[in-house]
Design an enzyme around this catalytic site. Sequence first.
Site, PDB file in Angstrom:
ATOM      1  N   SER A 234       2.188  -1.865  -0.530  1.00  0.00           N
ATOM      2  CA  SER A 234       3.632  -1.866  -0.814  1.00  0.00           C
ATOM      3  C   SER A 234       4.291  -0.517  -0.567  1.00  0.00           C
ATOM      4  O   SER A 234       5.519  -0.414  -0.620  1.00  0.00           O
ATOM      5  CB  SER A 234       3.904  -2.270  -2.265  1.00  0.00           C
ATOM      6  OG  SER A 234       3.161  -3.391  -2.638  1.00  0.00           O
TER       7      SER A 234
ATOM      8  N   HIS B 159       4.143   4.800  -7.489  1.00  0.00           N
ATOM      9  CA  HIS B 159       4.437   4.266  -8.828  1.00  0.00           C
ATOM     10  C   HIS B 159       4.736   5.385  -9.812  1.00  0.00           C
ATOM     11  O   HIS B 159       4.118   6.457  -9.757  1.00  0.00           O
ATOM     12  CB  HIS B 159       3.235   3.459  -9.336  1.00  0.00           C
ATOM     13  CG  HIS B 159       2.986   2.230  -8.526  1.00  0.00           C
ATOM     14  ND1 HIS B 159       3.782   1.122  -8.602  1.00  0.00           N
ATOM     15  CD2 HIS B 159       2.036   1.946  -7.597  1.00  0.00           C
ATOM     16  CE1 HIS B 159       3.336   0.200  -7.770  1.00  0.00           C
ATOM     17  NE2 HIS B 159       2.276   0.677  -7.141  1.00  0.00           N
TER      18      HIS B 159
ATOM     19  N   VAL C 231     -21.153   4.501   9.151  1.00  0.00           N
ATOM     20  CA  VAL C 231     -22.361   4.891   8.410  1.00  0.00           C
ATOM     21  C   VAL C 231     -23.148   3.627   8.107  1.00  0.00           C
ATOM     22  O   VAL C 231     -22.636   2.696   7.486  1.00  0.00           O
ATOM     23  CB  VAL C 231     -21.981   5.642   7.115  1.00  0.00           C
ATOM     24  CG1 VAL C 231     -23.222   5.929   6.278  1.00  0.00           C
ATOM     25  CG2 VAL C 231     -21.238   6.930   7.451  1.00  0.00           C
TER      26      VAL C 231
ATOM     27  N   CYS D 128      10.829   1.749  23.340  1.00  0.00           N
ATOM     28  CA  CYS D 128      11.059   0.674  22.371  1.00  0.00           C
ATOM     29  C   CYS D 128      12.547   0.612  22.060  1.00  0.00           C
ATOM     30  O   CYS D 128      13.111   1.570  21.515  1.00  0.00           O
ATOM     31  CB  CYS D 128      10.259   0.964  21.097  1.00  0.00           C
ATOM     32  SG  CYS D 128      10.767  -0.006  19.683  1.00  0.00           S
TER      33      CYS D 128
HETATM   34  C1  FAD Z   1      -1.634  -5.530  -1.469  1.00  0.00           C
HETATM   35  C2  FAD Z   1      -1.780  -4.094  -1.870  1.00  0.00           C
HETATM   36  C3  FAD Z   1      -0.696  -3.391  -2.392  1.00  0.00           C
HETATM   37  C4  FAD Z   1      -0.836  -2.070  -2.786  1.00  0.00           C
HETATM   38  N1  FAD Z   1       0.274  -1.380  -3.164  1.00  0.00           N
HETATM   39  C5  FAD Z   1       0.145  -0.094  -3.546  1.00  0.00           C
HETATM   40  C6  FAD Z   1       1.290   0.656  -3.902  1.00  0.00           C
HETATM   41  O1  FAD Z   1       2.420   0.213  -3.757  1.00  0.00           O
HETATM   42  N2  FAD Z   1       1.102   1.906  -4.389  1.00  0.00           N
HETATM   43  C7  FAD Z   1      -0.132   2.440  -4.556  1.00  0.00           C
HETATM   44  O2  FAD Z   1      -0.239   3.537  -5.095  1.00  0.00           O
HETATM   45  N3  FAD Z   1      -1.234   1.787  -4.120  1.00  0.00           N
HETATM   46  C8  FAD Z   1      -1.117   0.546  -3.616  1.00  0.00           C
HETATM   47  N4  FAD Z   1      -2.213  -0.128  -3.173  1.00  0.00           N
HETATM   48  C9  FAD Z   1      -3.502   0.538  -3.188  1.00  0.00           C
HETATM   49  C10 FAD Z   1      -3.671   1.482  -2.006  1.00  0.00           C
HETATM   50  O3  FAD Z   1      -3.283   0.864  -0.808  1.00  0.00           O
HETATM   51  C11 FAD Z   1      -5.147   1.890  -1.939  1.00  0.00           C
HETATM   52  O4  FAD Z   1      -5.500   2.462  -3.165  1.00  0.00           O
HETATM   53  C12 FAD Z   1      -5.437   2.905  -0.850  1.00  0.00           C
HETATM   54  O5  FAD Z   1      -4.874   2.545   0.381  1.00  0.00           O
HETATM   55  C13 FAD Z   1      -6.955   3.017  -0.702  1.00  0.00           C
HETATM   56  O6  FAD Z   1      -7.238   3.933   0.305  1.00  0.00           O
HETATM   57  P1  FAD Z   1      -8.742   4.211   0.738  1.00  0.00           P
HETATM   58  O7  FAD Z   1      -8.700   5.408   1.598  1.00  0.00           O
HETATM   59  O8  FAD Z   1      -9.613   4.220  -0.467  1.00  0.00           O
HETATM   60  O9  FAD Z   1      -9.186   2.904   1.524  1.00  0.00           O
HETATM   61  P2  FAD Z   1      -8.998   2.518   3.054  1.00  0.00           P
HETATM   62  O10 FAD Z   1      -7.639   2.770   3.540  1.00  0.00           O
HETATM   63  O11 FAD Z   1      -9.526   1.128   3.192  1.00  0.00           O
HETATM   64  O12 FAD Z   1      -9.958   3.530   3.798  1.00  0.00           O
HETATM   65  C14 FAD Z   1     -11.366   3.403   3.789  1.00  0.00           C
HETATM   66  C15 FAD Z   1     -11.863   3.704   5.175  1.00  0.00           C
HETATM   67  O13 FAD Z   1     -13.277   3.694   5.175  1.00  0.00           O
HETATM   68  C16 FAD Z   1     -13.718   3.184   6.407  1.00  0.00           C
HETATM   69  N5  FAD Z   1     -15.100   2.736   6.262  1.00  0.00           N
HETATM   70  C17 FAD Z   1     -15.548   1.683   5.537  1.00  0.00           C
HETATM   71  N6  FAD Z   1     -16.877   1.583   5.646  1.00  0.00           N
HETATM   72  C18 FAD Z   1     -17.285   2.595   6.451  1.00  0.00           C
HETATM   73  C19 FAD Z   1     -18.550   3.003   6.933  1.00  0.00           C
HETATM   74  N7  FAD Z   1     -19.675   2.354   6.625  1.00  0.00           N
HETATM   75  N8  FAD Z   1     -18.601   4.092   7.743  1.00  0.00           N
HETATM   76  C20 FAD Z   1     -17.466   4.770   8.094  1.00  0.00           C
HETATM   77  N9  FAD Z   1     -16.244   4.392   7.661  1.00  0.00           N
HETATM   78  C21 FAD Z   1     -16.153   3.328   6.845  1.00  0.00           C
HETATM   79  C22 FAD Z   1     -12.726   2.068   6.684  1.00  0.00           C
HETATM   80  O14 FAD Z   1     -12.699   1.700   8.038  1.00  0.00           O
HETATM   81  C23 FAD Z   1     -11.424   2.675   6.196  1.00  0.00           C
HETATM   82  O15 FAD Z   1     -10.719   3.329   7.227  1.00  0.00           O
HETATM   83  C24 FAD Z   1      -2.100  -1.446  -2.713  1.00  0.00           C
HETATM   84  C25 FAD Z   1      -3.174  -2.130  -2.155  1.00  0.00           C
HETATM   85  C26 FAD Z   1      -2.998  -3.422  -1.696  1.00  0.00           C
HETATM   86  C27 FAD Z   1      -4.123  -4.122  -1.016  1.00  0.00           C
END
Ligand code: FAD
Length: 479
Positions: free
Chosen positions: A45, A49, A172, A399
Amino acid sequence: MYDVIIIGAGVIGTAVARELSKYQGRVAILEKNPEVCQGTTKANSAIVHGGYDARHGTLKGKLNKRGVELYPGLAKALNFPYQRCGSMVLAFNREEEQKLWALMENGKKNGVEGLELLTGEEVRQIEPGIAPEVTKVLYAKNAGITCPFNMTFALLENAMENGTELFVNTEVKGIKEFGEGLSLFTPQGEFQGKMVINAAGVHSDRIAEMIGDRNYKITPNRGEYRILDRKAGDTVSHVIFQTPTPDGKGVLVAPTVHGNIIVGPTSDGIDSPEDTRTTKAGIEKVDRSASKAVPKVPLRESIRIFSGIRASVEGSDFIIEPSKTAKGLMHLIGIDSPGLASAPAIGEMVVGEIQERLSLEKKQNFIEKRRAIPHFEALSNGEKEGLLKANPRYKKIICRCEMITEGEILEAIHRRGGATTLDGIKRRVRPGSGRCQGGFCGPRVLEILSRELQIPMEEIRKEGTDSKLLSGKLKGALK
Ligand SMILES: Cc1cc2nc3c(=O)[nH]c(=O)nc-3n(C[C@H](O)[C@H](O)[C@H](O)COP(=O)(O)OP(=O)(O)OC[C@H]3O[C@@H](n4cnc5c(N)ncnc54)[C@H](O)[C@@H]3O)c2cc1C
């Protein structure tokens, strides 16, 4: 050997990397996809927050509040979009009003300032689009909106400018401990690090399993959305939530930093962390719920539907802790909402823990600021002239919906950690984000990518590893 290796280049991995790049030491990020920001960070979103919702006493409560404090400075230094537009939680009856009181009390305990309860009449003066049935509203002035993609690219670029190395297409697949640290096994070879940070989002429990930490279980939870055209942009000017339920914060109607309106998400437990389908039932639920809060929300102006996957865990707090089996491995598990809002604070906390172990020295020459890719259309005439003198490619519009020039696309490709996919370009500089959704500009962006990266068009991907767009030349097929 690296001092620190970060697994995963979402907003969390890159926030850790940027914070860590203030210190001396060799740091690498390993990302399994061809580009950064292709996991949960690409589909949420985009709300910063206010910090009243995350339960007091939890990591979420603490890190959300600290994250909100860090946003204005970080967004200014790294030049990514952030607007402190404020949020409203709507109550439609006495029972929901009680819940608003409880949310406000929780927020105060978390240290959130400026929370106010407004009557329905008061709130309709500042947000006329909300339903006449709304009786009370919790108003959080400190809440905001951002662009998760541009934030992630900005964190990454700045970390790379300060020495962080990025390895894409580097999944990984195995981890082993050795005397001084950990070995990570990938299709690109072995990487060794004194410390490893598991920021693999919905796959972080699988990473933990690789070293024998089997007590984590992520339950993927899907949220579906609609994005409305910029024509609908003045529908609301605050983030409009409804009173939360046990399923979470519910469907919101909110402005985006790019002038669109976003409605959603749903909340559905699913089996696979890859299942980013959108469903008729999900989108109907979004429509019903959004129309209850904002009756005139123009759903017919929808230009795209999409979904994102939350990395939910039992207990529903963030888990940020050292591995139980391997020294030097830190897990970041269950980073669902408010992970985006908390990302700067998570970076700070994790680097604090790294420092306790590695005692890295602060860099004297840390580059704090980053210049954003200029959006030609938004510049003054004088700025446009200056830019055109330096690079005439800013003259050529690629675009038409978003008025994006070839110059912007070239910067998106050639910057540190630059775009190599169609969606990578879209997320950095927006061709394909407008009403035609890439119908006009898509083929032109493909041509530019192919020319600049010197790879055949058939090899260009939409985003992930298995997403090639073309299967060959039509002429060849007819021979
Ligand atoms: C529907 C929805 C709404 C949300 N709304 C909000 C909001 O409004 N505000 C808010 O604060 N948060 C919100 N969130 C939460 C927020 O989006 C997440 O907390 C945040 O994006 C998580 O980031 P991340 O880096 O942990 O995960 P990701 O963005 O998934 O990054 C993890 C990365 O690890 C990589 N990876 C996985 N496995 C491996 C591997 N084995 N080797 C190498 N790379 C790997 C993946 O490819 C990915 O790029 C929302 C989430 C969702 C789904």
